[in-house]
Scaffold this motif. Structure first.
Motif, PDB file in Angstrom:
ATOM      1  N   ALA A   1     -68.730  68.640 -24.060  1.00  0.00           N
ATOM      2  CA  ALA A   1     -67.735  69.705 -24.221  1.00  0.00           C
ATOM      3  C   ALA A   1     -67.125  70.078 -22.877  1.00  0.00           C
ATOM      4  O   ALA A   1     -65.910  70.307 -22.767  1.00  0.00           O
ATOM      5  N   GLN A   2     -67.943  70.148 -21.842  1.00  0.00           N
ATOM      6  CA  GLN A   2     -67.427  70.457 -20.503  1.00  0.00           C
ATOM      7  C   GLN A   2     -66.519  69.346 -19.996  1.00  0.00           C
ATOM      8  O   GLN A   2     -65.473  69.620 -19.392  1.00  0.00           O
ATOM      9  N   SER A   3     -66.892  68.096 -20.254  1.00  0.00           N
ATOM     10  CA  SER A   3     -66.050  66.976 -19.839  1.00  0.00           C
ATOM     11  C   SER A   3     -64.695  67.013 -20.540  1.00  0.00           C
ATOM     12  O   SER A   3     -63.649  66.801 -19.915  1.00  0.00           O
ATOM     13  N   GLU A   4     -64.714  67.307 -21.832  1.00  0.00           N
ATOM     14  CA  GLU A   4     -63.461  67.410 -22.573  1.00  0.00           C
ATOM     15  C   GLU A   4     -62.618  68.586 -22.062  1.00  0.00           C
ATOM     16  O   GLU A   4     -61.393  68.472 -21.931  1.00  0.00           O
ATOM     17  N   HIS A   5     -63.266  69.686 -21.779  1.00  0.00           N
ATOM     18  CA  HIS A   5     -62.541  70.854 -21.276  1.00  0.00           C
ATOM     19  C   HIS A   5     -61.964  70.576 -19.895  1.00  0.00           C
ATOM     20  O   HIS A   5     -60.839  71.004 -19.581  1.00  0.00           O
ATOM     21  N   ASP A   6     -62.694  69.840 -19.070  1.00  0.00           N
ATOM     22  CA  ASP A   6     -62.169  69.461 -17.754  1.00  0.00           C
ATOM     23  C   ASP A   6     -60.926  68.586 -17.900  1.00  0.00           C
ATOM     24  O   ASP A   6     -59.973  68.705 -17.115  1.00  0.00           O
ATOM     25  N   SER A   7     -60.918  67.720 -18.919  1.00  0.00           N
ATOM     26  CA  SER A   7     -59.732  66.893 -19.172  1.00  0.00           C
ATOM     27  C   SER A   7     -58.540  67.765 -19.548  1.00  0.00           C
ATOM     28  O   SER A   7     -57.406  67.518 -19.124  1.00  0.00           O
ATOM     29  N   PHE A   8     -58.799  68.784 -20.334  1.00  0.00           N
ATOM     30  CA  PHE A   8     -57.763  69.758 -20.716  1.00  0.00           C
ATOM     31  C   PHE A   8     -57.188  70.424 -19.466  1.00  0.00           C
ATOM     32  O   PHE A   8     -55.966  70.476 -19.265  1.00  0.00           O
ATOM     33  N   ALA A   9     -58.073  70.928 -18.608  1.00  0.00           N
ATOM     34  CA  ALA A   9     -57.631  71.601 -17.381  1.00  0.00           C
ATOM     35  C   ALA A   9     -56.864  70.642 -16.471  1.00  0.00           C
ATOM     36  O   ALA A   9     -55.874  71.032 -15.837  1.00  0.00           O
ATOM     37  N   GLN A  10     -57.309  69.388 -16.407  1.00  0.00           N
ATOM     38  CA  GLN A  10     -56.639  68.401 -15.552  1.00  0.00           C
ATOM     39  C   GLN A  10     -55.237  68.106 -16.040  1.00  0.00           C
ATOM     40  O   GLN A  10     -54.310  67.932 -15.235  1.00  0.00           O
ATOM     41  N   VAL A  11     -55.047  68.035 -17.352  1.00  0.00           N
ATOM     42  CA  VAL A  11     -53.706  67.838 -17.908  1.00  0.00           C
ATOM     43  C   VAL A  11     -52.793  68.984 -17.492  1.00  0.00           C
ATOM     44  O   VAL A  11     -51.646  68.775 -17.071  1.00  0.00           O
ATOM     45  N   LEU A  12     -53.292  70.196 -17.584  1.00  0.00           N
ATOM     46  CA  LEU A  12     -52.486  71.361 -17.212  1.00  0.00           C
ATOM     47  C   LEU A  12     -52.148  71.341 -15.723  1.00  0.00           C
ATOM     48  O   LEU A  12     -50.990  71.526 -15.337  1.00  0.00           O
ATOM     49  N   THR A  13     -53.159  71.111 -14.901  1.00  0.00           N
ATOM     50  CA  THR A  13     -52.941  71.098 -13.450  1.00  0.00           C
ATOM     51  C   THR A  13     -51.958  70.005 -13.051  1.00  0.00           C
ATOM     52  O   THR A  13     -51.071  70.220 -12.206  1.00  0.00           O
ATOM     53  N   ALA A  14     -52.099  68.831 -13.658  1.00  0.00           N
ATOM     54  CA  ALA A  14     -51.219  67.705 -13.338  1.00  0.00           C
ATOM     55  C   ALA A  14     -49.770  67.986 -13.709  1.00  0.00           C
ATOM     56  O   ALA A  14     -48.852  67.335 -13.198  1.00  0.00           O
ATOM     57  N   ASN A  15     -49.562  68.964 -14.594  1.00  0.00           N
ATOM     58  CA  ASN A  15     -48.206  69.312 -15.008  1.00  0.00           C
ATOM     59  C   ASN A  15     -47.741  70.634 -14.411  1.00  0.00           C
ATOM     60  O   ASN A  15     -46.888  71.323 -14.974  1.00  0.00           O
ATOM     61  N   GLY A  16     -48.319  70.980 -13.257  1.00  0.00           N
ATOM     62  CA  GLY A  16     -47.824  72.107 -12.485  1.00  0.00           C
ATOM     63  C   GLY A  16     -48.299  73.471 -12.934  1.00  0.00           C
ATOM     64  O   GLY A  16     -47.739  74.494 -12.519  1.00  0.00           O
TER      65      GLY A  16
END
Length: 420
Positions: A58-73
């Motif tokens: 769950a943490q790994s999936e949530h980190d992927s979510f956060a990374q998508v957001l960060t990568a898009n500014g």
């Protein structure tokens, strides 16, 4: 350049949301923590879960979510960090501890004292993490108990229940314009979550000087949850009357918005079925573009929707005008958004695909810009349909996060969006 613009905006006003789809600049998340490891089968109903997510994944999936957001500014802020940073002096910290113990329902004076001693040496961040995770009786060691109450009521494993729903940051409060609704949530289990938001907006250096309007307060007697609050435009809000939100709460929000002349002219109160499948308005209905919405086909037919507007009488008092609308969702949206709209059915409305993907929040998307949304990978039928309508998708893994029955919108609280 985006970072400079973002910093300037945040400095002038830390909150600004006038649509569901404006370019997302700042968002609040909570990375799932030890609270998920404190779920047991016997506690699922009490803590509003249907299954037990595997924390590491769950943490790994949530980190992927956060990374998508960060990568898009998008600037990603974390609830646990902001809560810890809000404890700027010992008095504030002590007040939080005592209020937390009170709202956790700890009745024993002996255990209250033991909890205070247990929390005292923790760092601010460790304190917040422990509050979120819950406190087991055996964590306090051998506490001497003398009362009959303590001897009789010692079988339940937790003194303070865990808060596993915290990663759904959408619900404890909601940003509307430059203010918030600090919500009173339906259940005791979730209402404790709003305590962290209270301290953040009252004491965190980023927010405490901003004079943030409060459209609703957690001390209200009626329930309101953020999943029922959608900002359709800078003039129109949609709020669900649902399993989790009361009609009286909608009226209070309307009155305060209109009294403050916050720019919103109309609130559409959607009366939706009171069931877990329709838990919040955003589980059956989210905006993905100027003229496109994902929907659960079960709400596509005639709906009971109330148009609420406000005007001032001769004494300057706001009077609410409430009119019932009985029409199809598409027609209602077109009337108030003043454009043709397209409704994209979760699972294409298929008898098998639709309920399966609705169960996994196929209609619950997070827009990071007009026509650009974050979705769960497992809802492949809905995702293909969104792409066929020209929607750009950011697909995130979701095998464990989805077990909590909430999608990308549920897991995020936008704090700042660009105007359309």
């Amino acid at each position: 350049m985006a970072t400079v613009l973002q910093t300037t905006r945040a400095a002038s006003s830390p909150l600004h949301v006038t649509s569901e789809i404006g370019r997302l600049r700042t968002v609040l998340l909570h990375r799932p923590g030890a609270e998920l490891e404190n779920l047991t089968p016997d506690l699922l109903e009490r803590l509003l879960f249907d299954d037990i997510p595997y924390l590491q994944l769950a943490q790994s999936e949530h980190d992927s979510f956060a990374q998508v957001l960060t990568a898009n500014g998008v600037e990603v802020l974390y609830l646990e960090n902001l809560a810890a940073e809000s404890l700027t002096d010992a008095h504030i910290r002590d007040n939080l501890i005592r209020q937390f113990i009170l709202e956790a329902g700890v009745e024993s004076d002996c255990m209250k004292a033991a909890l205070i001693e247990y929390f005292r040496p923790l760092s601010n961040r460790d304190l917040i993490d422990q509050m979120m995770a819950g406190v087991r009786r055996d964590q306090l060691g051998n506490v001497r108990v003398d009362s009959l109450y303590d001897r009789v009521n010692n079988s339940y494993p937790f003194l303070c229940d865990p808060m596993p729903n915290l990663y759904f940051t959408r619900d404890p409060f909601a940003t509307i314009g430059q203010g918030i609704t600090l919500n009173h949530m339906r259940t005791l289990t979730r209402n404790r979550e709003t305590l962290f938001a209270q301290y953040i907006f009252q004491y965190h250096p980023r927010f405490r000087q901003a004079d943030i309007p409060l459209w609703f307060d957690r001390e209200e007697a009626t329930a309101l949850e953020g999943g029922d609050e959608l900002v359709l435009s800078d003039q129109v809000l949609a709020i669900g009357i649902s399993q989790r939100t009361d009609s009286g709460s909608v009226e209070r929000v309307c009155r305060r918005l209109f009294e403050a002349e916050a720019g919103f002219e109309t609130v559409l109160a959607f009366h939706i079925p009171q069931s877990r499948a329709f838990m919040h308005l955003d589980t059956v209905f989210t905006m993905v573009d100027h003229d496109k919405f994902t929907i659960h086909s079960a709400i596509e037919g005639p709906l009971t929707v109330y148009e609420i507007t406000g005007s001032r009488d001769r004494a300057g008092q706001v009077r609410l005008k409430i009119e019932q609308l009985n029409d199809k969702l598409e027609a209602i949206l077109e009337k108030y958004l003043k454009r043709r709209v397209t409704l994209i059915r979760c699972g294409s409305g298929d008898a098998i695909h639709a309920p399966r993907e609705q169960w996994n929040d196929g209609a619950n998307t997070l827009a990071i810009a007009p026509g650009e949304v974050v979705v769960y990978s497992r809802n492949h039928v809905t995702n293909q349909l969104l792409e066929s309508h020209g929607i750009k998708l950011h697909v995130i893994p979701s095998s464990e996060l989805s077990r909590g029955r909430g999608g990308p919108r549920c897991m995020s609280m936008p704090l700042y969006r660009d105007d359309l």
